[in-house]
Motif scaffolding. Structure first.
Motif, short mmCIF file in Angstrom:
data_model
loop_
_atom_site.label_atom_id
_atom_site.label_comp_id
_atom_site.label_asym_id
_atom_site.label_seq_id
_atom_site.Cartn_x
_atom_site.Cartn_y
_atom_site.Cartn_z
N LEU A 14 0.85 -1.19 0.00
CA LEU A 14 0.00 0.00 0.00
C LEU A 14 0.88 1.24 0.00
O LEU A 14 1.89 1.29 0.72
N PRO A 15 0.54 2.25 -0.81
CA PRO A 15 1.32 3.49 -0.79
C PRO A 15 1.34 4.11 0.61
O PRO A 15 0.43 3.87 1.42
N GLU A 16 2.35 4.92 0.85
CA GLU A 16 2.53 5.47 2.20
C GLU A 16 1.44 6.47 2.58
O GLU A 16 1.04 6.54 3.75
N ARG A 17 0.95 7.23 1.62
CA ARG A 17 -0.01 8.29 1.95
C ARG A 17 -1.38 7.71 2.29
O ARG A 17 -2.01 7.03 1.49
N VAL A 18 -1.83 7.99 3.51
CA VAL A 18 -3.15 7.58 3.96
C VAL A 18 -4.08 8.79 3.94
O VAL A 18 -3.74 9.85 4.49
N VAL A 19 -5.22 8.64 3.28
CA VAL A 19 -6.17 9.74 3.16
C VAL A 19 -7.43 9.40 3.94
O VAL A 19 -8.19 8.51 3.58
N GLU A 20 -7.63 10.11 5.05
CA GLU A 20 -8.83 9.91 5.87
C GLU A 20 -10.02 10.61 5.20
O GLU A 20 -9.87 11.55 4.42
N ILE A 41 -16.31 2.93 4.27
CA ILE A 41 -14.92 3.35 4.07
C ILE A 41 -14.55 4.43 5.07
O ILE A 41 -15.29 5.38 5.28
N GLU A 42 -13.39 4.29 5.68
CA GLU A 42 -12.88 5.28 6.64
C GLU A 42 -11.63 5.98 6.12
O GLU A 42 -11.39 7.14 6.43
N ARG A 43 -10.86 5.27 5.33
CA ARG A 43 -9.60 5.82 4.79
C ARG A 43 -9.19 5.01 3.58
O ARG A 43 -9.74 3.94 3.33
N ARG A 44 -8.22 5.53 2.84
CA ARG A 44 -7.68 4.84 1.69
C ARG A 44 -6.26 5.33 1.48
O ARG A 44 -5.84 6.33 2.07
N HIS A 45 -5.50 4.66 0.64
CA HIS A 45 -4.12 5.04 0.33
C HIS A 45 -4.06 5.59 -1.09
O HIS A 45 -4.69 5.06 -1.99
N VAL A 276 -12.32 -3.05 3.48
CA VAL A 276 -12.75 -1.84 2.76
C VAL A 276 -12.63 -0.59 3.62
O VAL A 276 -12.39 0.51 3.10
N GLN A 277 -12.75 -0.73 4.93
CA GLN A 277 -12.67 0.44 5.81
C GLN A 277 -11.29 1.11 5.75
O GLN A 277 -11.18 2.33 5.91
N ASP A 278 -10.25 0.33 5.48
CA ASP A 278 -8.89 0.86 5.49
C ASP A 278 -8.32 1.12 4.09
O ASP A 278 -7.37 1.89 3.94
N HIS A 279 -8.88 0.48 3.07
CA HIS A 279 -8.31 0.56 1.72
C HIS A 279 -9.21 1.25 0.71
O HIS A 279 -8.72 1.66 -0.34
N GLY A 280 -10.52 1.37 1.00
CA GLY A 280 -11.44 1.80 -0.02
C GLY A 280 -11.53 0.75 -1.11
O GLY A 280 -11.14 -0.41 -0.92
N ASN A 281 -12.04 1.14 -2.26
CA ASN A 281 -12.15 0.23 -3.39
C ASN A 281 -10.87 0.34 -4.22
O ASN A 281 -10.64 1.34 -4.88
#
Length: 324
Positions: A14-20, A41-45, A276-281
């Protein structure tokens, strides 16, 4: 005796940038609560500037090789599922081949959008069962952040970037459901539904990368029905039902779709791997990502019956049943 394609290793990146979710509140008419309630979904990279799909895929592949205890030169074929390649050509798979330092074997991409990994896994199984390859590296990798319309709150909050990889190896089985490996597959597509989920750009249309467009409510209805049906069909081919399943590892698009599909399959959510809560789609990357995380969590264990199912633009959908 029957040749089976057995899982030997799995890994992800997973890329380093986490987008809440809260980040979107500054630019869109949306809230963290709104996104969570409708999608789970709560966040994604998001990939960094200059970070490409092939780079994500290479890192996931390296993690899978470590998990399998294999060297890259032991791999006969590389199949990458992606809708967001680095370039129009060559394939991401050949870039992975070069990145891993291998010069033997063959490599190619498969494009079935969010259903891509199921299609790639089925394809890899065919390569092994037919004797074309002994060990196949199957990867799902995406940088969907590159095709988002950042003014469309109905889509841009849903997707993320990432990659997952799985290694299949030929092994002798008895031909029964007690074998480890891929036990059955089921694939479908119906091009009449193109307008429900597509990207409005392409080489031969307008020469642009384009943006993702989706009719969310219509896709939701198709997803719940078709995902449950394809999973039931794949299980039915080998005389199994939802009661025999240890884990559903679904395409991670929307928590409501995941839970509704599990209910139709009569499988409790306690036996569904949810990321899905941590990665999104993450489109074609979502199932291998979830398989890798599920193994890391200690959920998926050797001998478990695992069902993967996914639906994506096309529409394209399908399922794979395997014993881990």
């Amino acid at each position: 005796m029957k040749i089976r394609a057995v899982v030997r290793g799995v890994g992800h990146y997973l890329p380093e940038r986490v987008v809440e979710n809260a980040e979107f509140e500054a630019t869109l008419d949306t809230t963290d609560d709104w996104i969570r309630a409708r999608t789970g979904i709560e966040r994604r990279h998001f990939a960094a500037e200059g970070e490409t799909t092939s780079q994500l895929a290479i890192k996931a592949a390296q993690a899978a090789l470590i998990d399998a205890g294999m060297a890259a030169d032991q791999i006969d074929a590389i199949v990458v599922a992606t809708s967001t390649p680095d370039l129009t050509f060559p394939s991401v798979a050949t870039m992975v081949q070069a990145g891993l330092g291998t010069t033997s074997g063959f490599a190619y991409d498969i494009q079935a959008v969010c259903a891509g990994f199921v299609f790639a896994l089925t394809n890899a199984n065919g390569l092994i069962v037919s004797g074309q390859a002994e060990r196949v590296l199957v990867i799902g990798a995406e940088t969907f952040s590159r095709i988002m319309d950042w003014e469309d709150r109905g889509t841009c909050v849903l997707f993320g970037d990432g990659a997952g990889a799985l290694i299949l190896e030929a092994a002798n089985g008895s031909g029964t459901n007690e074998d480890r490996g891929v036990l059955s597959t089921d694939l479908h597509s119906d091009g009449r539904y193109r307008e429900l989920l597509f990207v409005d750009g392409g080489v031969s249309s307008n020469g642009k990368a384009g943006h993702l467009r989706m009719q969310g409510n219509a896709v939701f209805k198709h997803a719940v029905q078709k995902l449950a049906e394809t999973a039931h069909t794949a299980l039915g081919k080998i005389g199994m039902s939802g009661e025999d399943v240890n884990w559903i590892v679904p395409h991670q698009a929307n928590l409501r779709i995941i839970s509704a599909t599990a209910e139709r399959m009569q499988v409790p959510m306690e036996r569904v791997v949810v990321t899905v809560q941590d990665h999104g789609n993450t489109s074609a990357a979502s199932i291998p990502l979830a398989l890798s995380v599920g193994k890391q969590r200690g959920q998926i264990k050797t001998g478990d019956i695992v069902v993967t199912e996914a639906i994506g633009g096309g529409l394209a959908w399908g399922a794979v049943v395997l014993r881990w």
